[in-house]
Motif scaffolding. Structure first.
Motif, PDB file in Angstrom:
ATOM      1  N   LYS A 271       0.726  -1.117  -0.060  1.00  0.00           N
ATOM      2  CA  LYS A 271      -0.001   0.049   0.022  1.00  0.00           C
ATOM      3  C   LYS A 271       0.758   1.287   0.151  1.00  0.00           C
ATOM      4  CE  LYS A 271      -2.090   0.609   3.653  1.00  0.00           C
ATOM      5  NZ  LYS A 271      -3.506   0.611   4.664  1.00  0.00           N
ATOM      6  N   TYR A 272       2.028   1.269   0.170  1.00  0.00           N
ATOM      7  CA  TYR A 272       3.073   2.367   0.400  1.00  0.00           C
ATOM      8  C   TYR A 272       3.812   2.754  -0.916  1.00  0.00           C
ATOM      9  CZ  TYR A 272       1.688   1.851   5.274  1.00  0.00           C
ATOM     10  OH  TYR A 272       0.924   1.638   6.412  1.00  0.00           O
ATOM     11  N   GLY A 273       3.752   1.535  -1.948  1.00  0.00           N
ATOM     12  CA  GLY A 273       4.345   1.778  -2.973  1.00  0.00           C
ATOM     13  C   GLY A 273       5.436   0.577  -3.526  1.00  0.00           C
ATOM     14  N   TRP A 274       6.121   0.971  -4.518  1.00  0.00           N
ATOM     15  CA  TRP A 274       6.714   0.032  -5.189  1.00  0.00           C
ATOM     16  C   TRP A 274       8.459   0.174  -5.125  1.00  0.00           C
ATOM     17  CZ3 TRP A 274       4.760  -4.823  -6.174  1.00  0.00           C
ATOM     18  CH2 TRP A 274       3.532  -4.912  -6.156  1.00  0.00           C
ATOM     19  N   ALA A 275       9.350  -0.564  -4.557  1.00  0.00           N
ATOM     20  CA  ALA A 275      10.715  -0.110  -4.270  1.00  0.00           C
ATOM     21  C   ALA A 275      11.463  -0.319  -5.217  1.00  0.00           C
ATOM     22  CB  ALA A 275      11.309  -0.836  -3.110  1.00  0.00           C
ATOM     23  N   SER A 276      12.613   0.118  -5.276  1.00  0.00           N
ATOM     24  CA  SER A 276      13.552  -0.240  -6.383  1.00  0.00           C
ATOM     25  C   SER A 276      13.992  -1.674  -6.529  1.00  0.00           C
ATOM     26  CB  SER A 276      15.045   0.422  -6.169  1.00  0.00           C
ATOM     27  OG  SER A 276      16.044  -0.156  -6.960  1.00  0.00           O
ATOM     28  N   PRO A 277      13.934  -2.056  -7.866  1.00  0.00           N
ATOM     29  CA  PRO A 277      14.017  -3.591  -8.240  1.00  0.00           C
ATOM     30  C   PRO A 277      15.286  -4.233  -7.547  1.00  0.00           C
ATOM     31  CG  PRO A 277      13.488  -2.507 -10.060  1.00  0.00           C
ATOM     32  CD  PRO A 277      13.750  -1.356  -9.067  1.00  0.00           C
ATOM     33  N   ALA A 278      16.039  -3.446  -7.327  1.00  0.00           N
ATOM     34  CA  ALA A 278      17.629  -3.692  -6.823  1.00  0.00           C
ATOM     35  C   ALA A 278      17.416  -4.102  -5.360  1.00  0.00           C
ATOM     36  CB  ALA A 278      18.734  -2.855  -6.998  1.00  0.00           C
ATOM     37  N   HIS A 279      16.428  -3.570  -4.705  1.00  0.00           N
ATOM     38  CA  HIS A 279      16.356  -3.801  -3.240  1.00  0.00           C
ATOM     39  C   HIS A 279      14.835  -4.175  -2.684  1.00  0.00           C
ATOM     40  CE1 HIS A 279      20.189  -2.154  -2.777  1.00  0.00           C
ATOM     41  NE2 HIS A 279      19.840  -0.999  -3.510  1.00  0.00           N
ATOM     42  N   ALA A 280      14.566  -5.532  -2.276  1.00  0.00           N
ATOM     43  CA  ALA A 280      13.503  -5.841  -1.950  1.00  0.00           C
ATOM     44  C   ALA A 280      13.209  -5.643  -0.435  1.00  0.00           C
ATOM     45  CB  ALA A 280      13.205  -7.548  -2.096  1.00  0.00           C
ATOM     46  N   ASP A 281      13.995  -5.120   0.164  1.00  0.00           N
ATOM     47  CA  ASP A 281      14.045  -4.727   1.789  1.00  0.00           C
ATOM     48  C   ASP A 281      12.506  -4.205   2.150  1.00  0.00           C
ATOM     49  OD1 ASP A 281      16.723  -5.741   2.348  1.00  0.00           O
ATOM     50  OD2 ASP A 281      17.087  -3.786   1.375  1.00  0.00           O
ATOM     51  N   LEU A 282      12.094  -3.162   1.581  1.00  0.00           N
ATOM     52  CA  LEU A 282      10.845  -2.403   2.082  1.00  0.00           C
ATOM     53  C   LEU A 282       9.603  -3.215   1.354  1.00  0.00           C
ATOM     54  CD1 LEU A 282      12.061   1.275   1.354  1.00  0.00           C
ATOM     55  CD2 LEU A 282      11.245   0.353   3.519  1.00  0.00           C
ATOM     56  N   MET A 283       9.755  -4.038   0.550  1.00  0.00           N
ATOM     57  CA  MET A 283       8.805  -4.857  -0.074  1.00  0.00           C
ATOM     58  C   MET A 283       8.582  -5.811   1.033  1.00  0.00           C
ATOM     59  SD  MET A 283       8.012  -2.991  -2.522  1.00  0.00           S
ATOM     60  CE  MET A 283       6.845  -3.951  -3.046  1.00  0.00           C
ATOM     61  N   ASN A 284       9.553  -6.340   1.646  1.00  0.00           N
ATOM     62  CA  ASN A 284       9.311  -7.517   2.655  1.00  0.00           C
ATOM     63  C   ASN A 284       8.816  -6.761   4.141  1.00  0.00           C
ATOM     64  OD1 ASN A 284      10.358  -9.416   1.037  1.00  0.00           O
ATOM     65  ND2 ASN A 284      12.637  -8.741   1.673  1.00  0.00           N
ATOM     66  N   ILE A 285       9.308  -5.603   4.303  1.00  0.00           N
ATOM     67  CA  ILE A 285       8.709  -4.837   5.387  1.00  0.00           C
ATOM     68  C   ILE A 285       7.138  -4.594   5.200  1.00  0.00           C
ATOM     69  CG2 ILE A 285       8.725  -2.582   6.534  1.00  0.00           C
ATOM     70  CD1 ILE A 285      11.581  -2.510   6.156  1.00  0.00           C
ATOM     71  N   GLN A 286       6.694  -4.169   4.030  1.00  0.00           N
ATOM     72  CA  GLN A 286       5.176  -3.938   3.708  1.00  0.00           C
ATOM     73  C   GLN A 286       4.681  -5.459   3.838  1.00  0.00           C
ATOM     74  OE1 GLN A 286       4.215  -0.796   0.745  1.00  0.00           O
ATOM     75  NE2 GLN A 286       6.105  -1.423   0.000  1.00  0.00           N
ATOM     76  N   HIS A 287       5.108  -6.530   3.403  1.00  0.00           N
ATOM     77  CA  HIS A 287       4.401  -7.732   3.525  1.00  0.00           C
ATOM     78  C   HIS A 287       4.344  -7.791   4.995  1.00  0.00           C
ATOM     79  CE1 HIS A 287       3.343 -11.861   3.263  1.00  0.00           C
ATOM     80  NE2 HIS A 287       4.278 -12.083   4.186  1.00  0.00           N
ATOM     81  N   ALA A 288       5.405  -7.755   5.909  1.00  0.00           N
ATOM     82  CA  ALA A 288       5.224  -8.102   7.362  1.00  0.00           C
ATOM     83  C   ALA A 288       4.220  -7.126   7.895  1.00  0.00           C
ATOM     84  CB  ALA A 288       6.531  -7.916   8.063  1.00  0.00           C
ATOM     85  N   MET A 289       4.038  -5.879   7.601  1.00  0.00           N
ATOM     86  CA  MET A 289       3.211  -4.821   8.075  1.00  0.00           C
ATOM     87  C   MET A 289       1.607  -5.352   7.770  1.00  0.00           C
ATOM     88  SD  MET A 289       5.159  -1.216   7.520  1.00  0.00           S
ATOM     89  CE  MET A 289       3.780  -0.326   8.593  1.00  0.00           C
ATOM     90  N   ALA A 290       1.574  -5.904   6.437  1.00  0.00           N
ATOM     91  CA  ALA A 290       0.034  -6.287   5.732  1.00  0.00           C
ATOM     92  C   ALA A 290      -0.273  -7.628   6.593  1.00  0.00           C
ATOM     93  CB  ALA A 290       0.143  -6.439   4.341  1.00  0.00           C
ATOM     94  N   SER A 291       0.471  -8.250   7.243  1.00  0.00           N
ATOM     95  CA  SER A 291       0.482  -9.402   8.005  1.00  0.00           C
ATOM     96  C   SER A 291      -0.138  -9.343   9.370  1.00  0.00           C
ATOM     97  CB  SER A 291       1.375 -10.595   7.816  1.00  0.00           C
ATOM     98  OG  SER A 291       2.077 -10.815   6.560  1.00  0.00           O
TER      99      SER A 291
END
Length: 635
Positions: A271-291
């Motif tokens: 819900k907060y956006g899409w990170a740079s393809p080189a770094h999935a860190d903030l995508m993993n954090i968003q998944h944890a928050m959504a869980s």
């Protein structure tokens, strides 16, 4: 019969692993499988087993076909316990090892009983296997970081989110299951062995997922829900097609790996956006928050890059901050994880209800980079370091150079950058520039002394014990000389030291009946937090150590003597001496720091240019007199 301790079982596991390592580079899976076979043979009810026991068949069977026999034993055990193993044993092949080496490992394990009645505590086997797992991860180096989180980090994470009985807890990057195991142990210690904590984990590597099942089983956990798959692209825990939510979420995702936006399912998680393809860190954090459930709390380990990267990552970070779900940013320093020196941080966040915190509450920053102990190959968090972080987090205290509560407005003014040192700089300030006047004409600048006077005062040492007045800006060293004064500092601090040690003895003496009663009722471990509070409250009035350092002493002692506290044959009264000894060691270490500080003043200002001039003049007079005695006359 003497029961086996954790150290004794660990030694057997190491010996069996060494036997296997003769012909196989990675003995972990095979060793875990053999230990489970032996445990199933020794402990009735641990698993459903065929008759005769597979272990008996191995011991009495054809040694020239031992590898095939082990593989068949795993197959039989897996078939009879499908819900427990879910195929985990199919990854273990006994034929990978030569029969003589395999026989050596089997003989070693056959010589030790893994039944409950033979082990000192119900968790002895699990703790011993954890010790082996730590050793194994260290040897694996960078590969170890991919499946195992250091136990101290798992402990910190669990204590930050504090699960309780009845909660559901999810680790979407479960690795070998260490965080799940520690969370269950945390709840059981505080609420009893029957306390329920529902565990859920997902792991992308299928063989590591199998390892997690074996690891959990060796810790007595057979009811955890583990699933194979990539949590980022294909989350496995769904309810009506949406991400399942949990009371607690803990995870240590892989650092800074690439990802493909097109491969992401359940895109509403981001819900907060899409990170740079080189770094999935903030995508993993968003998944944890959504869980996380609205009333839940989670913690994620991440590299420091998530705190300051710009572009798309910066936009995501802004959204997270403005959601007001971010509770704390905790820096835990570099070289803490296996095989990587990258400095890491822990982000703590709440569910959508924000933990009941008022709007605009801000974020707590903790710079704990100095709260680690340097090791030969790897740094580590020790009990006193964890206690300090957790105490400050719970109390939301602000300590100079360690923690600070930062408003959302200040973070926004910094373009939503969360770099910890921007808000809390824990670096030890460099020594002040030498005072030129003092170096020329003598004296010690009062400004330097006053900056550290409180530290001496804590030990009952006043400025008058260290210096004499020179003028409005400077002190002089005492006539006895600065080296003599430095040597006397332990004596000067002895009265305050003796007072705190006496108070420690009195507290232990008054607490002994309570401790003995708690031990008898099996509730001693559950009282750890209350005992820590009582200990610090009793000793704090002496004024030598603050509540955080006292709590750290108690935490370190507790970790070292946890098993002693549970051993009925070990008198409670006898353990008080070790607590007082740990306290004395901490006080002595701090006093030694003051000796070093005082000596630095002496080395800097003990001899001024004027003193050197006087010594030169006196030397010239002595030389002239001596030359005269020898018949030389000055021209």
């Amino acid at each position: 019969m003497k029961k086996l301790t954790c150290s004794e079982v660990f030694a057997k596991l190491l010996a069996a692993a060494d036997a296997l390592r003769g012909t196989v580079r990675d003995p972990f899976d095979l060793l875990a499988g053999l230990v489970i076979l032996k445990r199933a043979h020794d402990q009735p009810g641990f698993l459903r087993t065929p008759h005769p026991s597979p272990w008996v068949s191995l011991i009495s069977g054809d040694r020239s076909r031992l590898g095939s026999g082990v593989t068949e034993a795993f197959r039989e055990l897996g078939e009879m316990n499908k819900k427990v193993f879910k195929g985990a044993l199919q990854f273990i092949d006994g034929n990978r090892v030569s029969d003589p080496e395999l026989w050596g490992a089997v003989q070693i394990l056959d010589g030790v009983s893994l039944a409950d009645e033979a082990l000192e505590f119900t968790d002895t086997l699990g703790k011993a296997f954890e010790m082996y797992l730590v050793r194994y991860a260290e040897l694996q180096g960078k590969r170890g970081s991919g499946f195992y989180t250091p136990p101290s980090v798992s402990e910190l994470m669990v204590r930050l989110v504090e699960p309780v009985a009845g909660h559901s807890l999810h680790d979407p990057f479960a690795g070998a299951g260490g965080m799940l195991i520690y969370a269950r142990e945390f709840v059981e210690e505080r609420e009893g062995s029957g306390a329920s904590l529902r565990l859920f984990g997902q792991e992308v590597n299928q063989s590591v997922c199998a390892r997690a099942r074996l690891n959990l089983l060796l810790h007595g956990i057979a009811d955890a829900e583990l699933r194979h798959g990539d949590s980022l692209t294909d989350p496995a825990f769904l309810v009506d097609g949406r991400q399942q939510e949990f009371d607690r979420v803990l995870c240590n995702p892989p650092f800074s790996v690439r990802y493909d936006e097109k491969s992401i399912n359940l895109r509403e998680r981001m819900k907060y956006g899409w990170a740079s393809p080189a770094h999935a860190d903030l995508m993993n954090i968003q998944h944890a928050m959504a869980s996380l459930r609205p009333t839940g709390r989670g913690a994620v380990v991440a590299p420091h890059g998530v705190l300051f990267r710009g572009g798309a990552d910066g936009a995501i970070r802004r959204g997270i901050v403005e959601s007001e779900r971010l509770v704390a940013v905790i820096g835990i320093g570099a070289n803490v994880f296996y095989g990587t020196s990258v400095p890491a941080c822990v982000l703590v966040f709440d569910g959508e209800d924000r933990g009941g915190r008022p709007p605009g509450d801000g974020v707590l920053f903790i710079n704990a980079e100095r709260e680690i102990v340097s090791g030969r190959t790897q740094n580590r968090l020790e009990p006193q370091n964890i206690e300090m972080i957790v105490d400050v987090f719970r109390s939301r205290a602000e300590l100079s150079g360690f923690s600070r509560f930062v408003s959302l407005e200040e973070i926004a003014a910094n373009d939503h950058i969360l770099s910890i040192r921007m808000y809390v700089d824990s670096q030890i300030s460099s020594a002040p520039l030498p005072d030129v006047r003092a170096m020329l004409s003598g004296g010690v600048p009062k400004s330097e002394v006053q900056a550290d006077a409180e530290r001496f005062h804590d030990h009952g040492i006043d400025v008058e014990d260290l210096f004499r007045e020179k003028d409005v800006r400077y002190y002089d060293f005492l006539e006895e000389g600065w080296e003599f004064t430095a040597a006397r500092l332990p004596e000067l601090g002895s009265m305050r030291k003796n007072a705190v040690l006496q108070q420690c003895s009195l507290w232990w003496e008054s607490s002994t009946p309570r401790l003995a009663s708690l031990r008898a009722a099996g509730k001693l471990l559950a009282e750890r937090d209350r005992l820590t509070v009582d200990f610090t409250a009793a000793l704090r009035p002496v004024g030598l150590l603050d509540q955080y350092r006292l709590a750290g002493v108690f935490a370190s002692w507790w970790a070292s003597h946890k098993d002693d506290l549970r051993r009925p044959e070990r008198p409670i009264e006898a353990l008080g001496d070790s607590l007082c000894a740990a306290l004395a060691q901490r006080v002595a270490a701090e006093l030694q720091q003051l000796v070093t500080l005082y000596r630095s003043w002496g080395e800097r200002y003990g001899t001024s240019l004027a003193d050197l001039d006087n010594m030169r003049a006196m030397g010239a007079v002595v030389l002239a007199r001596r030359l005269g005695d020898l018949g030389f006359r000055s021209s």
